[in-house]
Design a protein around this motif. Structure first.
Motif, short mmCIF file in Angstrom:
data_model
loop_
_atom_site.label_atom_id
_atom_site.label_comp_id
_atom_site.label_asym_id
_atom_site.label_seq_id
_atom_site.Cartn_x
_atom_site.Cartn_y
_atom_site.Cartn_z
N VAL A 102 22.43 160.52 83.03
CA VAL A 102 21.47 160.11 84.07
C VAL A 102 21.54 158.60 84.29
CG1 VAL A 102 19.02 160.01 84.67
CG2 VAL A 102 19.98 162.11 83.66
N LEU A 103 21.59 157.85 83.21
CA LEU A 103 21.64 156.39 83.32
C LEU A 103 22.86 155.93 84.11
CD1 LEU A 103 20.67 153.53 82.63
CD2 LEU A 103 21.86 153.75 80.43
N GLY A 104 24.02 156.47 83.80
CA GLY A 104 25.24 156.07 84.51
C GLY A 104 25.16 156.36 86.00
N THR A 105 24.60 157.51 86.34
CA THR A 105 24.44 157.86 87.76
C THR A 105 23.45 156.91 88.44
OG1 THR A 105 24.89 160.16 87.18
CG2 THR A 105 23.91 159.76 89.33
N MET A 106 22.37 156.58 87.73
CA MET A 106 21.36 155.70 88.33
C MET A 106 21.87 154.26 88.46
SD MET A 106 18.90 157.45 89.32
CE MET A 106 19.90 158.91 89.55
N ILE A 107 22.75 153.83 87.57
CA ILE A 107 23.35 152.50 87.72
C ILE A 107 24.14 152.44 89.02
CG2 ILE A 107 25.12 150.94 86.79
CD1 ILE A 107 24.12 151.76 83.96
N ASN A 108 24.88 153.50 89.32
CA ASN A 108 25.62 153.55 90.58
C ASN A 108 24.68 153.62 91.77
OD1 ASN A 108 28.83 153.92 90.69
ND2 ASN A 108 28.03 154.43 88.67
N ALA A 109 23.60 154.40 91.64
CA ALA A 109 22.62 154.48 92.73
C ALA A 109 21.98 153.12 92.98
CB ALA A 109 21.55 155.52 92.40
N TYR A 161 23.00 156.43 67.78
CA TYR A 161 23.43 157.42 68.78
C TYR A 161 22.99 156.96 70.17
CZ TYR A 161 23.80 160.72 64.81
OH TYR A 161 24.10 161.34 63.64
N GLY A 162 21.76 156.52 70.27
CA GLY A 162 21.22 156.09 71.55
C GLY A 162 21.92 154.85 72.08
N VAL A 163 22.15 153.88 71.20
CA VAL A 163 22.84 152.65 71.61
C VAL A 163 24.26 152.98 72.08
CG1 VAL A 163 23.78 150.46 70.78
CG2 VAL A 163 21.44 151.14 70.16
N ALA A 164 24.97 153.83 71.34
CA ALA A 164 26.33 154.22 71.73
C ALA A 164 26.31 154.92 73.08
CB ALA A 164 26.95 155.11 70.66
N ALA A 165 25.33 155.79 73.31
CA ALA A 165 25.24 156.51 74.58
C ALA A 165 24.95 155.56 75.74
CB ALA A 165 24.18 157.60 74.49
N VAL A 166 24.05 154.61 75.54
CA VAL A 166 23.73 153.65 76.59
C VAL A 166 24.95 152.78 76.91
CG1 VAL A 166 22.34 151.60 77.14
CG2 VAL A 166 21.24 153.66 76.22
N ILE A 172 31.13 153.37 81.67
CA ILE A 172 31.65 154.33 82.64
C ILE A 172 31.11 154.03 84.05
CG2 ILE A 172 31.67 156.76 83.35
CD1 ILE A 172 31.97 157.45 80.38
N ALA A 173 29.83 153.71 84.15
CA ALA A 173 29.27 153.35 85.46
C ALA A 173 29.97 152.11 86.01
CB ALA A 173 27.77 153.11 85.36
N GLY A 174 30.25 151.15 85.16
CA GLY A 174 30.96 149.95 85.59
C GLY A 174 32.36 150.27 86.08
N LEU A 175 33.06 151.17 85.38
CA LEU A 175 34.40 151.57 85.81
C LEU A 175 34.36 152.27 87.16
CD1 LEU A 175 35.89 152.82 82.42
CD2 LEU A 175 36.49 150.72 83.66
N VAL A 176 33.37 153.13 87.35
CA VAL A 176 33.23 153.82 88.64
C VAL A 176 32.95 152.80 89.74
CG1 VAL A 176 31.83 155.45 89.96
CG2 VAL A 176 32.57 156.02 87.63
N LEU A 177 32.11 151.82 89.44
CA LEU A 177 31.80 150.80 90.45
C LEU A 177 33.02 149.94 90.78
CD1 LEU A 177 28.22 149.77 89.36
CD2 LEU A 177 28.88 150.93 91.49
#
Length: 181
Positions: A102-109, A161-166, A172-177
């Motif tokens: 969700v975070l990665g998608t929202m970064i792009n949004a 786990y949370g830090v690694a996921a964030v 990944i969001a940065g790469l997509v951007l």
């Protein structure tokens, strides 16, 4: 000399018994349900055209106009990320990864809508709130009312786990951007 440990709490220290439910478990459940269902519904708009959404065709055209290559493929990726990530949050299943999705998608949004101010309808407050909620759940974990409690590796949520996921979501969001025009 008196002990610094509270007497009512000292009996549960070292106990193998699972502690009782706390208010934060219920609070995390409510947050997971509302955020997860909201995001999953947005994913269903993209994938299936449900709830007045554009489906893959309409959303793909929007993605192409927003500078993403292969708009339909990007719509599929965003729709799956939102739907599966949202449902993962609802059930508390693989919560750090669901939050990262969700975070990665929202970064792009946020990147697409940036420049329209903070407040709706052109602003970014909605996307920012969803991103912060997803990151918070990835970091905090799902609480005890979650499927993760039955998975050996995730039974005891760890901040790592949370830090690694964030971090994964941001990279990944940065790469997509970077591939966006």
């Amino acid at each position: 000399m008196t002990s610094a440990v509270h007497p009512a709490r000292s009996s549960s220290i070292g106990s193998a018994k699972s502690p009782s439910l706390h208010a934060y478990d219920v609070g995390l459940l409510i947050l997971r349900l509302v955020l997860g269902l909201t995001v999953a519904a947005h994913g269903a708009q993209k994938l299936f055209g449900w709830f007045g959404g554009g489906g893959l065709e309409g959303t793909g055209q929007f993605f192409a106009m927003s500078g993403y290559p292969s708009g339909r493929t990007m719509a599929l990726i965003a729709g799956l990320s939102e739907t599966l990530g949202g449902l993962g949050l609802v059930f508390g299943l693989l919560t750090p990864l669901a939050g990262a999705s969700v975070l990665g998608t929202m970064i792009n949004a946020l990147a697409v809508k940036w420049g329209g101010g903070f407040f709706a309808p052109e602003g970014v407050e909605y996307e920012l709130l969803l991103a912060a909620g997803a990151a918070g759940l990835a970091l905090a974990g799902p609480g005890r009312l979650a499927v993760d409690r039955f998975l050996p590796g995730l039974r005891a949520h760890r901040l790592l786990y949370g830090v690694a996921a964030v971090v994964l979501a941001v990279v990944i969001a940065g790469l997509v951007l970077l591939i966006r025009n």
